[in-house]
Design a protein around this motif. Structure first.
Motif, PDB file in Angstrom:
ATOM      1  N   PRO A 173      -6.049 -10.308  -6.571  1.00  0.00           N
ATOM      2  CA  PRO A 173      -7.381 -10.788  -6.189  1.00  0.00           C
ATOM      3  C   PRO A 173      -7.953  -9.974  -5.030  1.00  0.00           C
ATOM      4  N   PRO A 174      -9.281  -9.870  -4.923  1.00  0.00           N
ATOM      5  CA  PRO A 174      -9.909  -9.061  -3.867  1.00  0.00           C
ATOM      6  C   PRO A 174      -9.485  -9.457  -2.456  1.00  0.00           C
ATOM      7  N   GLU A 175      -9.229 -10.738  -2.246  1.00  0.00           N
ATOM      8  CA  GLU A 175      -8.853 -11.174  -0.899  1.00  0.00           C
ATOM      9  C   GLU A 175      -7.512 -10.592  -0.451  1.00  0.00           C
ATOM     10  N   VAL A 176      -6.640 -10.254  -1.391  1.00  0.00           N
ATOM     11  CA  VAL A 176      -5.361  -9.644  -1.039  1.00  0.00           C
ATOM     12  C   VAL A 176      -5.607  -8.253  -0.457  1.00  0.00           C
ATOM     13  N   PHE A 177      -6.501  -7.504  -1.088  1.00  0.00           N
ATOM     14  CA  PHE A 177      -6.839  -6.175  -0.575  1.00  0.00           C
ATOM     15  C   PHE A 177      -7.450  -6.269   0.818  1.00  0.00           C
ATOM     16  N   ALA A 178      -8.298  -7.277   1.024  1.00  0.00           N
ATOM     17  CA  ALA A 178      -8.913  -7.463   2.344  1.00  0.00           C
ATOM     18  C   ALA A 178      -7.856  -7.751   3.398  1.00  0.00           C
ATOM     19  N   GLU A 179      -6.850  -8.535   3.044  1.00  0.00           N
ATOM     20  CA  GLU A 179      -5.774  -8.849   3.990  1.00  0.00           C
ATOM     21  C   GLU A 179      -4.927  -7.615   4.298  1.00  0.00           C
ATOM     22  N   VAL A 180      -4.700  -6.788   3.288  1.00  0.00           N
ATOM     23  CA  VAL A 180      -3.942  -5.551   3.509  1.00  0.00           C
ATOM     24  C   VAL A 180      -4.679  -4.665   4.509  1.00  0.00           C
ATOM     25  N   LEU A 181      -5.974  -4.525   4.337  1.00  0.00           N
ATOM     26  CA  LEU A 181      -6.767  -3.704   5.247  1.00  0.00           C
ATOM     27  C   LEU A 181      -6.771  -4.280   6.664  1.00  0.00           C
ATOM     28  N   HIS A 206       0.796  -1.228   0.000  1.00  0.00           N
ATOM     29  CA  HIS A 206       0.000   0.000   0.000  1.00  0.00           C
ATOM     30  C   HIS A 206       0.827   1.277   0.000  1.00  0.00           C
ATOM     31  N   ALA A 207       2.145   1.159   0.282  1.00  0.00           N
ATOM     32  CA  ALA A 207       2.957   2.362   0.480  1.00  0.00           C
ATOM     33  C   ALA A 207       3.967   2.609  -0.629  1.00  0.00           C
ATOM     34  N   THR A 208       3.949   1.820  -1.683  1.00  0.00           N
ATOM     35  CA  THR A 208       4.917   1.971  -2.776  1.00  0.00           C
ATOM     36  C   THR A 208       4.178   2.057  -4.107  1.00  0.00           C
ATOM     37  N   GLY A 209       4.785   2.745  -5.076  1.00  0.00           N
ATOM     38  CA  GLY A 209       4.168   2.859  -6.390  1.00  0.00           C
ATOM     39  C   GLY A 209       3.968   1.512  -7.057  1.00  0.00           C
ATOM     40  N   VAL A 210       5.022   0.699  -7.079  1.00  0.00           N
ATOM     41  CA  VAL A 210       4.904  -0.635  -7.692  1.00  0.00           C
ATOM     42  C   VAL A 210       3.927  -1.496  -6.902  1.00  0.00           C
ATOM     43  N   GLY A 211       3.947  -1.347  -5.566  1.00  0.00           N
ATOM     44  CA  GLY A 211       3.048  -2.135  -4.739  1.00  0.00           C
ATOM     45  C   GLY A 211       1.586  -1.814  -5.006  1.00  0.00           C
ATOM     46  N   LEU A 212       1.279  -0.532  -5.174  1.00  0.00           N
ATOM     47  CA  LEU A 212      -0.098  -0.130  -5.462  1.00  0.00           C
ATOM     48  C   LEU A 212      -0.555  -0.664  -6.813  1.00  0.00           C
ATOM     49  N   VAL A 213       0.338  -0.661  -7.792  1.00  0.00           N
ATOM     50  CA  VAL A 213      -0.008  -1.238  -9.094  1.00  0.00           C
ATOM     51  C   VAL A 213      -0.336  -2.719  -8.946  1.00  0.00           C
ATOM     52  N   LEU A 214       0.509  -3.442  -8.235  1.00  0.00           N
ATOM     53  CA  LEU A 214       0.300  -4.879  -8.069  1.00  0.00           C
ATOM     54  C   LEU A 214      -0.936  -5.165  -7.226  1.00  0.00           C
ATOM     55  N   GLY A 219      -4.411  -5.735   8.049  1.00  0.00           N
ATOM     56  CA  GLY A 219      -3.040  -5.674   8.576  1.00  0.00           C
ATOM     57  C   GLY A 219      -2.869  -5.087   9.962  1.00  0.00           C
ATOM     58  N   PRO A 220      -3.258  -3.838  10.235  1.00  0.00           N
ATOM     59  CA  PRO A 220      -3.737  -2.837   9.268  1.00  0.00           C
ATOM     60  C   PRO A 220      -2.559  -2.154   8.582  1.00  0.00           C
ATOM     61  N   PRO A 221      -2.806  -1.452   7.455  1.00  0.00           N
ATOM     62  CA  PRO A 221      -1.701  -0.779   6.756  1.00  0.00           C
ATOM     63  C   PRO A 221      -1.088   0.324   7.598  1.00  0.00           C
ATOM     64  N   ARG A 222       0.230   0.417   7.537  1.00  0.00           N
ATOM     65  CA  ARG A 222       0.968   1.402   8.342  1.00  0.00           C
ATOM     66  C   ARG A 222       1.064   2.745   7.617  1.00  0.00           C
ATOM     67  N   LYS A 223       0.909   3.816   8.359  1.00  0.00           N
ATOM     68  CA  LYS A 223       1.055   5.160   7.799  1.00  0.00           C
ATOM     69  C   LYS A 223       2.495   5.611   8.002  1.00  0.00           C
ATOM     70  N   THR A 253      -4.047   4.836   3.946  1.00  0.00           N
ATOM     71  CA  THR A 253      -4.293   3.658   4.780  1.00  0.00           C
ATOM     72  C   THR A 253      -5.770   3.329   4.922  1.00  0.00           C
ATOM     73  N   GLY A 254      -6.659   4.265   4.626  1.00  0.00           N
ATOM     74  CA  GLY A 254      -8.092   4.035   4.775  1.00  0.00           C
ATOM     75  C   GLY A 254      -8.667   3.243   3.613  1.00  0.00           C
ATOM     76  N   GLU A 255      -9.719   2.476   3.878  1.00  0.00           N
ATOM     77  CA  GLU A 255     -10.315   1.633   2.841  1.00  0.00           C
ATOM     78  C   GLU A 255     -10.839   2.446   1.664  1.00  0.00           C
ATOM     79  N   ALA A 256     -11.579   3.502   1.947  1.00  0.00           N
ATOM     80  CA  ALA A 256     -12.184   4.280   0.859  1.00  0.00           C
ATOM     81  C   ALA A 256     -11.126   4.927  -0.029  1.00  0.00           C
ATOM     82  N   GLU A 257     -10.107   5.535   0.584  1.00  0.00           N
ATOM     83  CA  GLU A 257      -9.081   6.218  -0.207  1.00  0.00           C
ATOM     84  C   GLU A 257      -8.227   5.224  -0.988  1.00  0.00           C
ATOM     85  N   LEU A 258      -7.981   4.058  -0.407  1.00  0.00           N
ATOM     86  CA  LEU A 258      -7.218   3.046  -1.128  1.00  0.00           C
ATOM     87  C   LEU A 258      -8.025   2.468  -2.295  1.00  0.00           C
TER      88      LEU A 258
END
Length: 251
Positions: free
Chosen positions: A151-159, A138-146, A161-165, A172-177
């Motif tokens: 798959p949707p479950e990967v995004f759910a796992e990131v959330l 969630h915190a890198t350009g290449v990471g956001l592309v990937l 985590g929770p994602p670090r600021k 880090t928020g669900e809506a903005e991501l």
């Protein structure tokens, strides 16, 4: 107690549990490793020492552990990673020559992004990413592309985590991501400004295989003062398309 007397796992399974603790990337303290591996702190400490001695993990001056180069070297011997680096190299070199900044090739590994290649100009902005580095999606350009094409479950796992600021601009928020990932899928490019590293911005684009699946990402990380220069998005798009085309031809 975690991993105590009732733990019926073999020694090998406990060793692998240490490796699994680093699946999400980043650097971990002894207690964090013990908790993720479900091991007593004393057992985790002993197994971590063996991992460090072998070279699979590195212990920093602050006492935190991270994946070592030996594990990364084993990983890049895997045919897919090796082929990606070979195919991408000329395009990355052209991108370096055109920009004089950092150029990366990266792949997703679980909830982290692993850098397979990096070329850097002599005056490039200072960054923490390097060959073999593993950083959060969630915190890198290449990471956001990937993450955008995962798959949707990967995004759910990131959330979860929770994602670090890391910095004020880190999303880090669900809506903005969700909004950011939708924009990446719409435009085919990711733009990040001081989300992981102060004074730096990145532009990244997806690399696809012959089936059209996103298998990697290529990026430029440059001084933030240069973020409006048009050659960066144009260059990263062309490099990503070139690598994708080469992957389709070289089977």
């Amino acid at each position: 107690m975690a991993g105590g007397a009732g733990d019926e796992r073999s020694v090998a399974e406990r060793v692998f549990a240490i490796a699994d603790a680093f699946e999400r990337g980043g650097e971990l303290t002894l207690s964090e490793v013990a908790r993720r591996a479900n091991l007593p702190t004393s057992t985790a400490h002993r197994l971590l020492a063996e991992w460090v001695s072998w070279g699979g993990l590195v212990r920093g001056d602050d006492g935190r552990y991270r994946v070592g180069m030996k594990l990364w070297r084993l990983g890049v011997r895997q045919p897919t990673a090796r082929r990606l680096r070979e195919v991408a190299r000329p395009y990355l070199e052209d991108l370096l020559e055109a920009t004089g900044e950092h150029v990366h090739l990266a792949v997703r590994d679980g909830l982290g992004v692993v850098y397979l290649e990096r070329f850097s100009g002599p005056g490039a902005v200072r960054v923490i990413s390097d060959v073999g580095s593993r950083l959060p999606l969630h915190a890198t350009g290449v990471g956001l592309v990937l993450l955008a094409y995962a798959p949707p479950e990967v995004f759910a796992e990131v959330l979860a985590g929770p994602p670090r600021k890391f910095l004020p601009n880190t999303l880090t928020g669900e809506a903005e991501l969700r909004s950011r990932l939708a924009d990446i899928r719409s435009t085919g490019i990711s733009r990040s400004v001081e989300e992981l590293t102060r004074g730096a911005f990145s532009v990244a684009a997806p690399v696809r295989d012959s089936a059209g699946d996103v298998v990697a990402a290529v990026s430029i990380i440059a001084h933030v003062e240069r973020r409006d220069e048009p050659q960066f998005p144009l260059g990263v798009r062309m490099a990503a398309r070139g690598i994708s085309g080469a992957l389709s031809i070289r089977r």
